[in-house]
Structure formats: structure tokens, C-alpha cells
Design a protein around this motif. Structure first.
Motif, PDB file in Angstrom:
ATOM      1  N   LEU A 189      47.889  36.435  40.555  1.00 22.38           N
ATOM      2  CA  LEU A 189      48.678  35.652  41.515  1.00 22.38           C
ATOM      3  C   LEU A 189      48.783  36.386  42.852  1.00 22.38           C
ATOM      4  O   LEU A 189      49.542  35.993  43.731  1.00 22.38           O
ATOM      5  N   LEU A 190      48.013  37.466  42.979  1.00 22.46           N
ATOM      6  CA  LEU A 190      47.949  38.179  44.261  1.00 22.46           C
ATOM      7  C   LEU A 190      46.556  38.042  44.840  1.00 22.46           C
ATOM      8  O   LEU A 190      45.546  38.171  44.141  1.00 22.46           O
ATOM      9  N   GLU A 191      46.523  37.745  46.138  1.00 19.52           N
ATOM     10  CA  GLU A 191      45.264  37.675  46.881  1.00 19.52           C
ATOM     11  C   GLU A 191      45.379  38.647  48.041  1.00 19.52           C
ATOM     12  O   GLU A 191      46.443  38.775  48.633  1.00 19.52           O
ATOM     13  N   LEU A 192      44.300  39.356  48.341  1.00 17.88           N
ATOM     14  CA  LEU A 192      44.302  40.241  49.503  1.00 17.88           C
ATOM     15  C   LEU A 192      43.292  39.720  50.511  1.00 17.88           C
ATOM     16  O   LEU A 192      42.171  39.362  50.146  1.00 17.88           O
ATOM     17  N   GLU A 193      43.691  39.652  51.770  1.00 18.46           N
ATOM     18  CA  GLU A 193      42.790  39.231  52.846  1.00 18.46           C
ATOM     19  C   GLU A 193      42.372  40.466  53.630  1.00 18.46           C
ATOM     20  O   GLU A 193      43.216  41.192  54.153  1.00 18.46           O
ATOM     21  N   ILE A 194      41.066  40.689  53.697  1.00 17.10           N
ATOM     22  CA  ILE A 194      40.528  41.832  54.419  1.00 17.10           C
ATOM     23  C   ILE A 194      39.524  41.291  55.427  1.00 17.10           C
ATOM     24  O   ILE A 194      38.695  40.445  55.067  1.00 17.10           O
ATOM     25  N   THR A 195      39.602  41.752  56.667  1.00 18.57           N
ATOM     26  CA  THR A 195      38.712  41.152  57.659  1.00 18.57           C
ATOM     27  C   THR A 195      37.277  41.625  57.457  1.00 18.57           C
ATOM     28  O   THR A 195      37.019  42.722  56.952  1.00 18.57           O
ATOM     29  N   GLU A 196      36.380  40.751  57.884  1.00 16.51           N
ATOM     30  CA  GLU A 196      34.965  41.056  57.765  1.00 16.51           C
ATOM     31  C   GLU A 196      34.624  42.340  58.524  1.00 16.51           C
ATOM     32  O   GLU A 196      33.841  43.161  58.050  1.00 16.51           O
ATOM     33  N   SER A 197      35.235  42.545  59.696  1.00 20.20           N
ATOM     34  CA  SER A 197      34.875  43.735  60.482  1.00 20.20           C
ATOM     35  C   SER A 197      35.322  45.017  59.784  1.00 20.20           C
ATOM     36  O   SER A 197      34.625  46.038  59.868  1.00 20.20           O
ATOM     37  N   GLY A 234      60.799  27.838  39.157  1.00 23.68           N
ATOM     38  CA  GLY A 234      60.093  26.674  38.622  1.00 23.68           C
ATOM     39  C   GLY A 234      59.067  26.069  39.562  1.00 23.68           C
ATOM     40  O   GLY A 234      58.552  24.984  39.310  1.00 23.68           O
ATOM     41  N   LEU A 235      58.744  26.755  40.661  1.00 14.83           N
ATOM     42  CA  LEU A 235      57.690  26.240  41.551  1.00 14.83           C
ATOM     43  C   LEU A 235      56.333  26.411  40.871  1.00 14.83           C
ATOM     44  O   LEU A 235      56.161  27.292  40.031  1.00 14.83           O
ATOM     45  N   PRO A 236      55.366  25.541  41.224  1.00 18.52           N
ATOM     46  CA  PRO A 236      54.054  25.650  40.602  1.00 18.52           C
ATOM     47  C   PRO A 236      53.396  27.009  40.880  1.00 18.52           C
ATOM     48  O   PRO A 236      53.659  27.637  41.912  1.00 18.52           O
ATOM     49  N   ARG A 237      52.542  27.419  39.964  1.00 14.33           N
ATOM     50  CA  ARG A 237      51.834  28.693  40.146  1.00 14.33           C
ATOM     51  C   ARG A 237      50.923  28.631  41.365  1.00 14.33           C
ATOM     52  O   ARG A 237      50.116  27.718  41.497  1.00 14.33           O
ATOM     53  N   MET A 238      51.062  29.581  42.232  1.00 14.98           N
ATOM     54  CA  MET A 238      50.138  29.710  43.366  1.00 14.98           C
ATOM     55  C   MET A 238      50.050  31.197  43.694  1.00 14.98           C
ATOM     56  O   MET A 238      50.948  31.961  43.361  1.00 14.98           O
ATOM     57  N   ARG A 239      48.956  31.575  44.339  1.00 11.58           N
ATOM     58  CA  ARG A 239      48.836  32.979  44.723  1.00 11.58           C
ATOM     59  C   ARG A 239      49.650  33.253  45.975  1.00 11.58           C
ATOM     60  O   ARG A 239      49.962  32.332  46.738  1.00 11.58           O
ATOM     61  N   VAL A 240      49.959  34.522  46.189  1.00  9.97           N
ATOM     62  CA  VAL A 240      50.472  34.914  47.487  1.00  9.97           C
ATOM     63  C   VAL A 240      49.377  35.775  48.114  1.00  9.97           C
ATOM     64  O   VAL A 240      48.775  36.613  47.443  1.00  9.97           O
ATOM     65  N   ALA A 241      49.026  35.488  49.378  1.00 12.88           N
ATOM     66  CA  ALA A 241      47.919  36.190  50.039  1.00 12.88           C
ATOM     67  C   ALA A 241      48.477  37.141  51.082  1.00 12.88           C
ATOM     68  O   ALA A 241      49.248  36.740  51.954  1.00 12.88           O
ATOM     69  N   VAL A 242      48.100  38.411  50.965  1.00 15.69           N
ATOM     70  CA  VAL A 242      48.627  39.440  51.869  1.00 15.69           C
ATOM     71  C   VAL A 242      47.481  40.024  52.690  1.00 15.69           C
ATOM     72  O   VAL A 242      46.426  40.352  52.142  1.00 15.69           O
TER      73      VAL A 242
END
Ligand code: C2E
Ligand code: MG
Ligand code: MG
Ligand code: MG
Length: 290
Positions: free
Chosen positions: A153-161, A116-124
Motif C-alpha cells: 500500500l506504499l508507492e514511491l515516486e522517483i524522478t527519471e533524472s 473503512g475507506l477502500p484500499r488504495m496506495r499512498v504515493a510518496v
């Protein structure tokens, strides 16, 4: 012990003269110890994932939780990702480890929703080595299917380099990820020499200003200029901009006044175990309402 002895036998054979210092030996020994135990860490269940919130500057709502990998080594204690991620990349272990993090984070976000937690993305965070895998899209699709998490609801973090190592390749991979609804952020932005021409080709959602610029944003006119320039650039390209490493109210004021969309850092929370997230959200809502 046996591995370390073998290393000496191979590395310092009779005719293999090398200049060395005791410090070099110590570093090599530690590295080897880390490498052998890293191979066993997944099976031994020594990894866990901590989560750090991303906060909307205006609404104060939590948009996402960033998954940050933690390794509890039985003898060395907590080993920093800065130390073991590079080693995992050199040994190829980042592939199974990275998939494990993604699966854990997606499963966790699904569980939070059920609770029941609010919708938020998880960022990997995605390593450059994962980014280059031919089966990346299939792997991610399978994880989403197995865990039942919606792609948005999924976020991916990729570095600029990583992106700038091969921009043409990056465009096609990022497009395919965006096509299935995944949110993409460029991590450590400002350290990797993106040109505006490149940026407009990338289908990303968010630029994440590197914490090295945020740290002295109030006292360094150069860092302030870089930060405001990234925000302006993001705004004009219709991208969200988030600042990482926000530790003080002063930094937050600067970012807020300059229309940065989101913030993340110790000011709101250090990365925390999944079990603490529900309580954090409650307290955060209480604070925001005040
Ligand atoms: P990152 O993705 O840029 O993560 C930000 C780092 O800054 C994290 O360090 C976080 O704990 C730290 N941090 C957060 N708020 C603050 C703050 O207010 N001040 C300061 N000084 N630092 C803050 P951490 O967890 O040690 O991770 C370091 C790096 O290791 C990450 O940088 C990321 O590149 C990598 N990493 C962590 N987990 C993973 C993972 O699962 N996969 C991959 N490929 N890399 C990971
Ligand atoms: Mg990150
Ligand atoms: Mg970063
Ligand atoms: Mg960083």
C-alpha cells in the motif's frame, strides 16, 4: 534579522568586491530567511501533507493518493515545494523532512483503512538525496513496521533524472524496494533521457508522463507524439502509465483513447488536506456511478 546581518558581514567583506543588484540582495535575504526557518519548521509543526488522487481511466476507481508536502510559514504564508525542496536538499534537511512525510503518509493511509475507506496506495515523492542514503531500505522498513502499513500500500515516486544519474545504482536500490512489495513509479517521465535498454532493467511498476507533455497534448503534435510513444512503450514493457497534470476533459479523452491507464490532475481534484479525502471519495463514487 541577526542572521541576515551576519550574512552581509561575511559575504561582502571589505576586500570582497562584487557586482550586485538590489534584486540579488533581496533573493539572498529571502533565501537565508527561508533557510533559517526551514531548520525550525519540523520542530514548530509547520509542515502538513496534502493528497491528490490517481484515477483509473477505465474503472474510475482511485488507485492511490499522492502525498504532496506543504509548508505554512508563520510570516511568508504557504511556501511552494518548488521553492523549499531544493533548499532542503542543499542543506541536508531533506533527510529528516522526507522521513517525516513518509511516516505521516503511511500513518494516514493506515488510518483511512481503519476508517473503512477502500484500499488504495499512498504515493510518496523521494528526493535524490534520500535515494542515495545507505540506510534507505532500513528507514522505510522501520516506518512501515511502526505505522503498520502493508508494503504493497506504499508507492514511491522517483524522478527519471534521479534514476538516470546513476542507472546501475538505481537498479539495485529499486530491486530491493520492489522485493519487499513497494510499488515504484518513475515521476516526470519523458524529461530525463531514459533509454529503452535502461528501462527494461529497472524493476518499476509505473511510468508517470510529465505534465509538460500533457498540457498541450491536444494542440501540439510533438507533445501528442511523445505522449502516445510513452504509453506504447509502457504497454509493451508491461508497465502501467499514468499522466499527471490532467486539467481538461479534452486531455482526458486523448489519454483515454490512447490507452493511458491512469490520470491525475486538477480535473479530478487539487491536492487536499487528509480530512477531506473521505468526502472526496464518496462524491467521486457518486459521480462515477452516474
Ligand atoms: P511532482 O511530484 O511531479 O508533483 C506534481 C505537481 O503538480 C504538484 O505540485 C501538484 O500539486 C501539481 N499538480 C497536480 N495536478 C495538477 C494539474 O492538473 N495542473 C498543474 N499545473 N499542476 C498540477 P506541488 O505540490 O507544488 O509539488 C511540486 C514538486 O515538489 C513535486 O512534483 C515534487 O517533485 C516536489 N515535492 C512535493 N512534495 C514532496 C515531498 O514530500 N518530497 C519530495 N522530495 N518532493 C516533493
Ligand atoms: Mg510526484
Ligand atoms: Mg511529476
Ligand atoms: Mg513534475
Amino acid at each position: 534579522k541577526a542572521d541576515i546581518a551576519m550574512y552581509h558581514a561575511k559575504g561582502e567583506g571589505r576586500n570582497n568586491f562584487q557586482f550586485y543588484t538590489p534584486q540579488m540582495d533581496e533573493n539572498a535575504d529571502k533565501r537565508l530567511l527561508l533557510e533559517t526557518s526551514l531548520r525550525k519548521a519540523l520542530d514548530n509543526d509547520e509542515f502538513c501533507v496534502y493528497y491528490q488522487p490517481k484515477v483509473d481511466v477505465v474503472t474510475k476507481s482511485i488507485t492511490a493518493m499522492e502525498a504532496l508536502l506543504r509548508w505554512k510559514h508563520p510570516k511568508l504564508g504557504l511556501v511552494s515545494p518548488a521553492e523549499f525542496i531544493p533548499l532542503a536538499e542543499e542543506t541536508g534537511l531533506i533527510i529528516p523532512i522526507g522521513e517525516w512525510v513518509l511516516r505521516s503518509a503511511c500513518r494516514q493511509n493506515r488510518a483511512w483503512l481503519s476508517q473503512g475507506l477502500p484500499r488504495m496506495r499512498v504515493a510518496v515523492n523521494l528526493s535524490g538525496f534520500q535515494f542515495q542514503q545507505k540506510n534507505l531500505l532500513e528507514m522505510i522498513t522501520a516506518v512501515l513496521e511502526d505505522t503498520g502499513l502493508d508494503a504493497d500500500l506504499l508507492e514511491l515516486e522517483i524522478t527519471e533524472s534521479v534514476i538516470m544519474q546513476n542507472p546501475d545504482f538505481a537498479v539495485s536500490v529499486l530491486n530491493s524496494l520492489r522485493d519487499i512489495g513497494i510499488h515504484i513509479s518513475i515521476d516526470d517521465f519523458g524529461t530525463g533521457y531514459s533509454s529503452l535498454a535502461h528501462l527494461k532493467r529497472f524493476s518499476v511498476n509505473t511510468l508517470k508522463i510529465d505534465k509538460s507533455f500533457v498540457r498541450d497534448v491536444e494542440i501540439s503534435s510533438a507533445d501528442a507524439a511523445i505522449t502516445t510513444a510513452i504509453i506504447a512503450m509502457g504497454n509493451s514493457l508491461n508497465l502501467k502509465v499514468i499522466a499527471e497534470g490532467v486539467e481538461t476533459e479534452g486531455q482526458l479523452s486523448f489519454l483515454s483513447e490512447n490507452k493511458c491507464d491512469e490520470v491525475q490532475g486538477f480535473l479530478f481534484s487539487t491536492p487536499m488536506p487528509a480530512a477531506q479525502v473521505a468526502e472526496f471519495l464518496q462524491e467521486h463514487r457518486r459521480d462515477a456511478a452516474e
